[in-house]
Design an enzyme around this catalytic site. Structure first.
Site, PDB file in Angstrom:
ATOM      1  N   GLY A  73      20.395  61.532  35.245  1.00  0.00           N
ATOM      2  CA  GLY A  73      19.418  62.508  34.771  1.00  0.00           C
ATOM      3  C   GLY A  73      19.062  62.242  33.315  1.00  0.00           C
ATOM      4  O   GLY A  73      17.903  62.347  32.922  1.00  0.00           O
ATOM      5  N   SER A  74      20.051  61.868  32.532  1.00  0.00           N
ATOM      6  CA  SER A  74      19.808  61.574  31.110  1.00  0.00           C
ATOM      7  C   SER A  74      18.817  60.424  30.967  1.00  0.00           C
ATOM      8  O   SER A  74      17.925  60.462  30.110  1.00  0.00           O
ATOM      9  CB  SER A  74      21.112  61.190  30.406  1.00  0.00           C
ATOM     10  OG  SER A  74      22.045  62.239  30.483  1.00  0.00           O
ATOM     11  N   ASN A 155      21.118  74.740  31.982  1.00  0.00           N
ATOM     12  CA  ASN A 155      22.435  74.345  32.478  1.00  0.00           C
ATOM     13  C   ASN A 155      23.565  75.220  31.956  1.00  0.00           C
ATOM     14  O   ASN A 155      24.637  75.238  32.545  1.00  0.00           O
ATOM     15  CB  ASN A 155      22.704  72.872  32.143  1.00  0.00           C
ATOM     16  CG  ASN A 155      22.421  72.529  30.703  1.00  0.00           C
ATOM     17  OD1 ASN A 155      21.296  72.679  30.223  1.00  0.00           O
ATOM     18  ND2 ASN A 155      23.433  72.101  29.999  1.00  0.00           N
ATOM     19  N   GLN A 183      19.051  70.794  36.879  1.00  0.00           N
ATOM     20  CA  GLN A 183      19.806  71.924  37.438  1.00  0.00           C
ATOM     21  C   GLN A 183      19.057  72.623  38.575  1.00  0.00           C
ATOM     22  O   GLN A 183      19.639  73.429  39.293  1.00  0.00           O
ATOM     23  CB  GLN A 183      20.119  72.966  36.354  1.00  0.00           C
ATOM     24  CG  GLN A 183      21.171  72.555  35.357  1.00  0.00           C
ATOM     25  CD  GLN A 183      22.555  72.385  35.977  1.00  0.00           C
ATOM     26  OE1 GLN A 183      22.891  72.972  37.006  1.00  0.00           O
ATOM     27  NE2 GLN A 183      23.382  71.567  35.352  1.00  0.00           N
ATOM     28  N   HIS A 205      24.097  63.901  41.322  1.00  0.00           N
ATOM     29  CA  HIS A 205      25.430  64.527  41.316  1.00  0.00           C
ATOM     30  C   HIS A 205      25.414  66.028  41.056  1.00  0.00           C
ATOM     31  O   HIS A 205      26.446  66.689  41.129  1.00  0.00           O
ATOM     32  CB  HIS A 205      26.377  63.816  40.337  1.00  0.00           C
ATOM     33  CG  HIS A 205      26.108  64.078  38.883  1.00  0.00           C
ATOM     34  ND1 HIS A 205      26.992  64.776  38.106  1.00  0.00           N
ATOM     35  CD2 HIS A 205      25.087  63.733  38.086  1.00  0.00           C
ATOM     36  CE1 HIS A 205      26.510  64.827  36.868  1.00  0.00           C
ATOM     37  NE2 HIS A 205      25.357  64.201  36.836  1.00  0.00           N
ATOM     38  N   THR A 241      18.950  45.349  39.988  1.00  0.00           N
ATOM     39  CA  THR A 241      19.168  45.565  41.417  1.00  0.00           C
ATOM     40  C   THR A 241      19.479  47.033  41.674  1.00  0.00           C
ATOM     41  O   THR A 241      20.300  47.629  40.977  1.00  0.00           O
ATOM     42  CB  THR A 241      20.309  44.661  41.913  1.00  0.00           C
ATOM     43  OG1 THR A 241      19.925  43.315  41.641  1.00  0.00           O
ATOM     44  CG2 THR A 241      20.559  44.835  43.404  1.00  0.00           C
ATOM     45  N   CYS A 328      33.644  71.853  21.807  1.00  0.00           N
ATOM     46  CA  CYS A 328      33.393  71.266  20.495  1.00  0.00           C
ATOM     47  C   CYS A 328      32.901  69.838  20.687  1.00  0.00           C
ATOM     48  O   CYS A 328      33.659  68.897  20.635  1.00  0.00           O
ATOM     49  CB  CYS A 328      34.625  71.315  19.617  1.00  0.00           C
ATOM     50  SG  CYS A 328      36.157  71.438  20.532  1.00  0.00           S
TER      51      CYS A 328
HETATM   52  C1  LIG Z   1      23.576  67.308  33.917  1.00  0.00           C
HETATM   53  C2  LIG Z   1      22.258  67.473  33.231  1.00  0.00           C
HETATM   54  C3  LIG Z   1      21.584  66.378  32.670  1.00  0.00           C
HETATM   55  C4  LIG Z   1      22.178  65.009  32.625  1.00  0.00           C
HETATM   56  O1  LIG Z   1      22.307  64.411  33.875  1.00  0.00           O
HETATM   57  P1  LIG Z   1      23.285  63.159  34.007  1.00  0.00           P
HETATM   58  O2  LIG Z   1      23.017  62.626  35.368  1.00  0.00           O
HETATM   59  O3  LIG Z   1      24.672  63.682  33.852  1.00  0.00           O
HETATM   60  O4  LIG Z   1      22.911  62.204  32.942  1.00  0.00           O
HETATM   61  C5  LIG Z   1      20.350  66.601  32.085  1.00  0.00           C
HETATM   62  N1  LIG Z   1      19.805  67.813  32.062  1.00  0.00           N
HETATM   63  C6  LIG Z   1      20.410  68.885  32.607  1.00  0.00           C
HETATM   64  C7  LIG Z   1      19.730  70.208  32.551  1.00  0.00           C
HETATM   65  C8  LIG Z   1      21.661  68.746  33.198  1.00  0.00           C
HETATM   66  O5  LIG Z   1      22.261  69.817  33.692  1.00  0.00           O
END
Ligand SMILES: *Cc1c(COP(=O)(O)O)cnc(C)c1O
Length: 395
Positions: A73-74, A155, A183, A205, A241, A328
């Protein structure tokens, strides 16, 4: 009550569903072909990959050609924002609008564009529920605005943003709109057409697919620059790939989540509401985020005179996995920017606890949390030097 194991950090990550796992397994062994291979095992992988793309596109109202696979997602967030910045900085300008409650994947990418490339970022404030004002958004859009990036659902506190209305404003003003829907996808209905979204990020995930695979929806006609140069994968825009098994697991998990969405939303939000009703009865506690306009599985709180971190450790001893917004990060003790943005004091924000359940959760899990958590709060408060003062009205 007997000790149980209760996983309540599904906004952090989820367990892969049986359906997704079964769908993935053959692609690690007999169906191992490289989708770029022209021989039969390669072609079989290619077919499965493209089928997965179709399925995923279908769940969000997109067409297959608009879905690009990423490693997380990042990565999808980074690509959308950096891509638009590269595409439009010279042509249109260097102004981007976001909200004060975005994930770090968005937040830190914008900060980098600001520091490194002189972009100007307008960060819209949120109200105490975590919602932006549409009026603020309208007023913030300028001639040199190249992108609005505002998340679909938060999130930490679970608040759902008015994505459709944001999309309509961006469309009317001719500004691209990206939403981090990591989310939201698989948990609440998402339709990129109805919502006027131009780009959308998701991660497998978070909806019971595997880790390390995500996708970016890019509306047809937007010529987003390449993220990774190399081979021709993902139309040459994201070389490397493909994570075939991961992508197939993602599609299977999402298809399952969407097929059961109505039922899951009803059952999960009923359990969430039991948590909210039960835990807000604890004195000096409150819910964070919007009371009703929130993700079905997110119950987030602050408990005064408690350290969120101590709470998480104590709950872990009792078998409960939860999280705290006060983590933190990078060694600092700064409370979460989200809790600051909704107007909590530093002291209050330190006592945050987030419980995120999903369709795997049971009523017994909720009973157990409702039994253990209030006692944990009481115990930690009894050891807190602040608690006595709080009871005596000293603050
Ligand atoms: C978990 C999350 C991400 C990051 O996703 P990853 O697959 O862990 O990199 C980005 N944005 C939100 C709102 C998330 O909850």
């Amino acid at each position: 009550m007997e000790k149980r194991f209760v996983y309540a950090d599904n906004a952090g990550t989820t367990a892969v569903s049986r359906t997704a796992l079964d769908a993935m397994l053959p692609y690690f062994s007999e169906n191992f072909g490289n989708p770029s291979g022209v021989y039969s095992v390669g072609r079989a992988s290619r077919r499965a990959l493209e089928e997965a793309r179709e399925k995923i596109a279908g769940t969000v109202g997109a067409s297959a050609g608009e879905i690009f696979f990423t490693g997380s997602g990042s990565e999808a967030d980074n690509w959308a924002i950096r891509g638009v910045a590269e595409m439009l900085a010279e042509k249109k300008g260097r102004h981007i609008i976001t909200s004060a409650v975005e994930h770090h994947a968005v937040f830190n990418t914008l900060e980098w564009l600001e520091k490194r490339f002189g972009f100007e970022i307008t960060t819209l404030p949120v109200d105490s529920d975590g919602l932006i004002s549409l009026e603020d958004l309208k007023n913030a859009i300028r001639d040199d605005t190249v992108l609005v990036t505002i998340m679909a659902a938060n999130n930490e506190i679970g608040t759902i943003m008015p994505v459709r209305e944001i999309g309509a404003i961006c469309r009317e003003k001719g500004v691209l709109f990206h939403t981090d829907a990591v989310q939201a996808v698989g948990h609440i209905p998402i339709d990129v057409e109805a919502m006027n979204v131009d780009m959308l990020s998701m991660a497998a995930h978070k909806f019971r697919g595997p880790k390390g695979v995500g996708a970016l929806y890019v509306r047809k006609g937007i010529r987003l620059p390449s993220l990774i140069h190399g081979g021709g994968q993902e139309k040459g825009k994201r070389a490397g790939t493909e994570n075939v098994a991961g992508i197939i697991g993602m599609a299977a998990a999402l298809e399952e989540a969407v097929a059961n969405m109505d039922e899951n939303m009803a059952r999960v939000s009923a359990m969430r509401d039991r948590l909210i009703d039960g835990l807000t009865k604890i004195p000096y506690s409150s819910l964070t985020g919007h009371r009703t306009n929130r993700l079905p599985g997110t119950a987030s709180f602050v408990f005064e005179c408690i350290e969120g971190e101590s709470m998480i450790l104590t709950l872990d001893n009792a078998g409960i996995c939860a999280s705290s917004g006060s983590a933190c990060s990078s060694g600092s003790l700064d409370p979460s920017h989200v809790l600051m943005a909704i107007g909590l004091s530093h002291a209050t924000a330190h006592g945050s606890v987030r419980l995120t359940i999903n369709e795997c959760s049971t009523d017994e899990d909720i009973d157990y949390i409702l039994e253990v958590l209030p006692k944990t709060v009481e115990k930690l408060r009894s050891m807190s030097p602040l608690w006595e003062d709080r009871l005596n009205g000293k603050f």
